[in-house]
Design a protein around this motif. Structure first.
Motif, PDB file in Angstrom:
ATOM      1  N   VAL A  90       0.851  -1.193   0.000  1.00 19.85           N
ATOM      2  CA  VAL A  90       0.000   0.000   0.000  1.00 19.85           C
ATOM      3  C   VAL A  90       0.884   1.239   0.000  1.00 19.85           C
ATOM      4  CG1 VAL A  90      -1.789   1.279   1.237  1.00 19.85           C
ATOM      5  CG2 VAL A  90      -1.821  -1.228   1.226  1.00 19.85           C
ATOM      6  N   GLU A  91       0.547   2.199  -0.851  1.00 13.40           N
ATOM      7  CA  GLU A  91       1.281   3.463  -0.934  1.00 13.40           C
ATOM      8  C   GLU A  91       0.316   4.620  -0.708  1.00 13.40           C
ATOM      9  OE1 GLU A  91       4.597   2.100  -4.280  1.00 13.40           O
ATOM     10  OE2 GLU A  91       2.883   3.344  -4.866  1.00 13.40           O
ATOM     11  N   TYR A  92       0.818   5.699  -0.109  1.00 14.71           N
ATOM     12  CA  TYR A  92       0.014   6.913   0.022  1.00 14.71           C
ATOM     13  C   TYR A  92       0.929   8.127  -0.055  1.00 14.71           C
ATOM     14  CZ  TYR A  92       1.452   7.054   4.979  1.00 14.71           C
ATOM     15  OH  TYR A  92       2.170   7.102   6.145  1.00 14.71           O
ATOM     16  N   TYR A  93       0.394   9.211  -0.603  1.00 16.67           N
ATOM     17  CA  TYR A  93       1.206  10.409  -0.801  1.00 16.67           C
ATOM     18  C   TYR A  93       0.296  11.616  -1.000  1.00 16.67           C
ATOM     19  CZ  TYR A  93       0.016   9.615  -5.711  1.00 16.67           C
ATOM     20  OH  TYR A  93      -0.673   9.409  -6.884  1.00 16.67           O
ATOM     21  N   ASN A  94       0.823  12.782  -0.675  1.00 16.59           N
ATOM     22  CA  ASN A  94       0.140  14.042  -0.945  1.00 16.59           C
ATOM     23  C   ASN A  94       0.433  14.426  -2.395  1.00 16.59           C
ATOM     24  OD1 ASN A  94      -0.560  16.924  -1.037  1.00 16.59           O
ATOM     25  ND2 ASN A  94      -0.649  16.798   1.195  1.00 16.59           N
ATOM     26  N   VAL A  95      -0.596  14.756  -3.154  1.00 16.67           N
ATOM     27  CA  VAL A  95      -0.408  14.994  -4.587  1.00 16.67           C
ATOM     28  C   VAL A  95       0.453  16.216  -4.869  1.00 16.67           C
ATOM     29  CG1 VAL A  95      -2.597  13.903  -5.170  1.00 16.67           C
ATOM     30  CG2 VAL A  95      -2.528  16.367  -4.778  1.00 16.67           C
ATOM     31  N   GLN A  99       6.793  12.733  -2.362  1.00 16.82           N
ATOM     32  CA  GLN A  99       7.231  11.833  -1.300  1.00 16.82           C
ATOM     33  C   GLN A  99       6.182  10.744  -1.079  1.00 16.82           C
ATOM     34  OE1 GLN A  99       8.141  13.796   2.357  1.00 16.82           O
ATOM     35  NE2 GLN A  99       8.983  11.973   3.330  1.00 16.82           N
ATOM     36  N   ILE A 100       6.535   9.509  -1.448  1.00 16.80           N
ATOM     37  CA  ILE A 100       5.613   8.381  -1.351  1.00 16.80           C
ATOM     38  C   ILE A 100       5.965   7.538  -0.128  1.00 16.80           C
ATOM     39  CG2 ILE A 100       4.782   6.285  -2.470  1.00 16.80           C
ATOM     40  CD1 ILE A 100       5.308   7.573  -5.148  1.00 16.80           C
ATOM     41  N   HIS A 101       4.963   7.255   0.690  1.00 21.86           N
ATOM     42  CA  HIS A 101       5.124   6.365   1.841  1.00 21.86           C
ATOM     43  C   HIS A 101       4.482   5.023   1.489  1.00 21.86           C
ATOM     44  CE1 HIS A 101       6.172   9.900   4.322  1.00 21.86           C
ATOM     45  NE2 HIS A 101       5.215  10.508   3.639  1.00 21.86           N
ATOM     46  N   SER A 102       5.110   3.935   1.912  1.00 21.30           N
ATOM     47  CA  SER A 102       4.569   2.614   1.592  1.00 21.30           C
ATOM     48  C   SER A 102       4.773   1.657   2.757  1.00 21.30           C
ATOM     49  CB  SER A 102       5.228   2.048   0.328  1.00 21.30           C
ATOM     50  OG  SER A 102       6.605   1.836   0.531  1.00 21.30           O
ATOM     51  N   PHE A 103       3.949   0.632   2.790  1.00 22.53           N
ATOM     52  CA  PHE A 103       4.083  -0.421   3.790  1.00 22.53           C
ATOM     53  C   PHE A 103       3.448  -1.691   3.233  1.00 22.53           C
ATOM     54  CE2 PHE A 103       0.265   2.007   4.664  1.00 22.53           C
ATOM     55  CZ  PHE A 103      -0.711   1.030   4.810  1.00 22.53           C
ATOM     56  N   PHE A 119      -6.177  -0.185   8.400  1.00 21.29           N
ATOM     57  CA  PHE A 119      -4.944   0.463   8.841  1.00 21.29           C
ATOM     58  C   PHE A 119      -5.229   1.951   8.993  1.00 21.29           C
ATOM     59  CE2 PHE A 119      -4.977   0.044   4.245  1.00 21.29           C
ATOM     60  CZ  PHE A 119      -4.685   1.315   3.797  1.00 21.29           C
ATOM     61  N   ARG A 120      -4.350   2.654   9.684  1.00 20.40           N
ATOM     62  CA  ARG A 120      -4.537   4.079   9.955  1.00 20.40           C
ATOM     63  C   ARG A 120      -3.322   4.856   9.463  1.00 20.40           C
ATOM     64  NH1 ARG A 120      -8.772   4.629  13.603  1.00 20.40           N
ATOM     65  NH2 ARG A 120      -8.182   6.783  14.055  1.00 20.40           N
ATOM     66  N   ILE A 121      -3.579   5.998   8.837  1.00 25.21           N
ATOM     67  CA  ILE A 121      -2.509   6.869   8.370  1.00 25.21           C
ATOM     68  C   ILE A 121      -2.876   8.312   8.699  1.00 25.21           C
ATOM     69  CG2 ILE A 121      -1.773   5.327   6.511  1.00 25.21           C
ATOM     70  CD1 ILE A 121      -3.338   7.001   4.558  1.00 25.21           C
ATOM     71  N   LYS A 130      -3.615  10.689  -1.778  1.00 25.93           N
ATOM     72  CA  LYS A 130      -4.041   9.542  -2.578  1.00 25.93           C
ATOM     73  C   LYS A 130      -3.503   8.267  -1.947  1.00 25.93           C
ATOM     74  CE  LYS A 130      -4.932  11.685  -7.020  1.00 25.93           C
ATOM     75  NZ  LYS A 130      -4.824  11.557  -8.489  1.00 25.93           N
ATOM     76  N   ILE A 131      -4.373   7.281  -1.844  1.00 23.03           N
ATOM     77  CA  ILE A 131      -4.028   5.979  -1.277  1.00 23.03           C
ATOM     78  C   ILE A 131      -4.237   4.944  -2.372  1.00 23.03           C
ATOM     79  CG2 ILE A 131      -4.482   4.354   0.597  1.00 23.03           C
ATOM     80  CD1 ILE A 131      -6.030   6.808   1.914  1.00 23.03           C
ATOM     81  N   ARG A 132      -3.238   4.147  -2.624  1.00 27.83           N
ATOM     82  CA  ARG A 132      -3.376   3.162  -3.694  1.00 27.83           C
ATOM     83  C   ARG A 132      -2.727   1.850  -3.299  1.00 27.83           C
ATOM     84  NH1 ARG A 132       0.913   5.827  -8.004  1.00 27.83           N
ATOM     85  NH2 ARG A 132       2.832   5.082  -6.998  1.00 27.83           N
TER      86      ARG A 132
END
Length: 396
Positions: A90-95, A99-103, A119-121, A130-132
């Motif tokens: 799972v990846e999430y980032y501010n458009v 900077q992409i965060h993943s786990f 899960f919580r972010i 965006k969460i993908r």
């Protein structure tokens, strides 16, 4: 998985040698089974891949920044084959930055079943997060084959900025919206179209404010207090144009948004209805919205965030002023991140307003140490993340 493939290939070779050396029915059956197993495992995994659906679900469409929010990854397996172990990335980032965060998430997927993993972010800055699902790897029981499902499935959520306390004065001028019927609930004024309160006569009161009919019934002079109009032409012009693409882009955007919210809340607390002007890229033109309460402010903030493109594209403010050359306001507040530009000089010289302010977001305190070079307009530098300390004694 590579080790399993090598091991299984070795077993096939051994079973083949066993069949050649020993012409028994058992040796033949063993060799056929070993050859058929990879085919069956591939069919197992491929069928499951085609029958698995992936989607995200969110409880809300917007959240406050720095606030954790729950996200659910929903997986529906319509096949008859269970997946003992699946690996989701799972990846999430501010458009507005790269900077992409993943786990990773490890989970089994039951056959003919729907299941969810939560899960919580959170996000440090406002904007659109965006969460993908980059992919979900599923394996056959022998881990000979790997299939990807749910690739690039995603959703998005608006992260709303916070408001900060600022100090200043909301002044009342002669400029009012004559078509409005909105008046102050706490302060009297000079508008005779609406009576604010009735009270006893005090020496010095004007005779034309005496309520003669009521006074004759009370055997004392009763004076009418007129109302104070609160719908005056006050505008916040929010210039979100990105003048620099760097590590400061997102913090500057965040501070611009929070500056706008802080000023808007301050005006609402002082019963000042006002308008906000910003460029709406979805519509391709500048939008003007009226804000008369906190609910309308929340709606405007959400609309504003979703109207911005990933590259923070915004038309030059000069276009708006060219289309609206005769502007007249009680107060005009320009919020931007570009100091000492021609547009500030234009506002100072050409915009007709009783009070004019230019709120300029800067990176650090060194950039905030500037002299006000404009005569009628006050320039107020706001350091990133230091709104309350920067906006003091603003006059609106």
């Amino acid at each position: 998985m590579v080790i399993m493939k090598i091991l299984f290939a070795v077993l096939i070779v051994i079973s083949g040698i066993f069949y050649v050396m020993y012409l028994w029915d058992f040796a033949l059956v063993l060799f056929v089974v070993m050859l058929a197993m990879p085919v069956f495992m591939f069919i197992f995994g491929y069928t499951a891949k085609k029958r698995i659906k992936v989607e995200f679900s969110l409880k809300d469409r917007s959240v406050m920044k720095n606030q954790e929010f729950p996200v659910k990854l929903n997986i529906e397996n319509e096949s008859i084959f269970p997946i003992g172990k699946a690996e989701a990335v799972v990846e999430y980032y501010n458009v507005f930055n790269n900077q992409i965060h993943s786990f990773r998430l490890l989970l089994p997927i039951q056959a003919k079943n729907d299941q969810s993993v939560s899960f919580r972010i959170s996000s440090k800055f406002c904007g659109i997060v965006k969460i993908r699902c980059a992919y979900i790897n599923i394996f056959d029981p022998l881990r000979l084959f790997k299939f990807k499902v749910g690739k690039n499935t995603g959703t998005e959520i608006a992260v709303v900025p916070e408001g900060h306390d600022i100090s200043g004065t909301v002044s009342y001028t002669d400029r009012i919206n004559e078509e409005s019927n909105k008046f102050s609930d706490i302060q009297s004024g000079d508008d005779p179209s609406e009576v604010f309160d009735l009270r006893g006569y005090i020496a010095g009161d004007k005779l034309n404010r005496i309520h003669w009919k009521l006074s004759s019934k009370k055997d004392e002079f009763i004076v009418k207090e007129y109302s104070m109009p609160v719908d005056v032409p006050s505008v916040i012009f929010l210039n979100l144009r990105c003048y620099e693409d760097s590590e400061y882009t997102l913090p500057v955007f965040d501070t611009l948004m929070e500056t706008f919210i802080s000023i808007s809340k301050f005006m609402l607390e002082n019963e000042r209805i006002h308008n906000v002007i910003y460029f709406n890229e979805n519509q391709g033109f500048f939008t003007e919205r009226t804000i008369s309460d906190t609910n309308e402010l929340s709606e405007v903030v959400s609309e504003l965030i979703f109207s911005i493109s990933d590259n923070l594209y915004c038309e030059q403010p000069e276009m708006y002023f060219a289309e609206n050359p005769t502007l007249s306001f009680s107060s005009f507040t320009f919020v931007t991140s570009a100091p000492n530009t021609d547009i500030l000089s234009y506002i100072n010289d050409s915009v007709d307003a009783d009070f004019k302010n230019a709120i300029v977001v800067v990176k650090n305190y060194d950039e905030s140490k500037t002299e006000n070079i404009y005569g009628e307009m006050r320039e107020i530098p706001v350091v990133i993340g230091r709104i309350s300390n920067s906006i003091k004694d603003i006059e609106l």
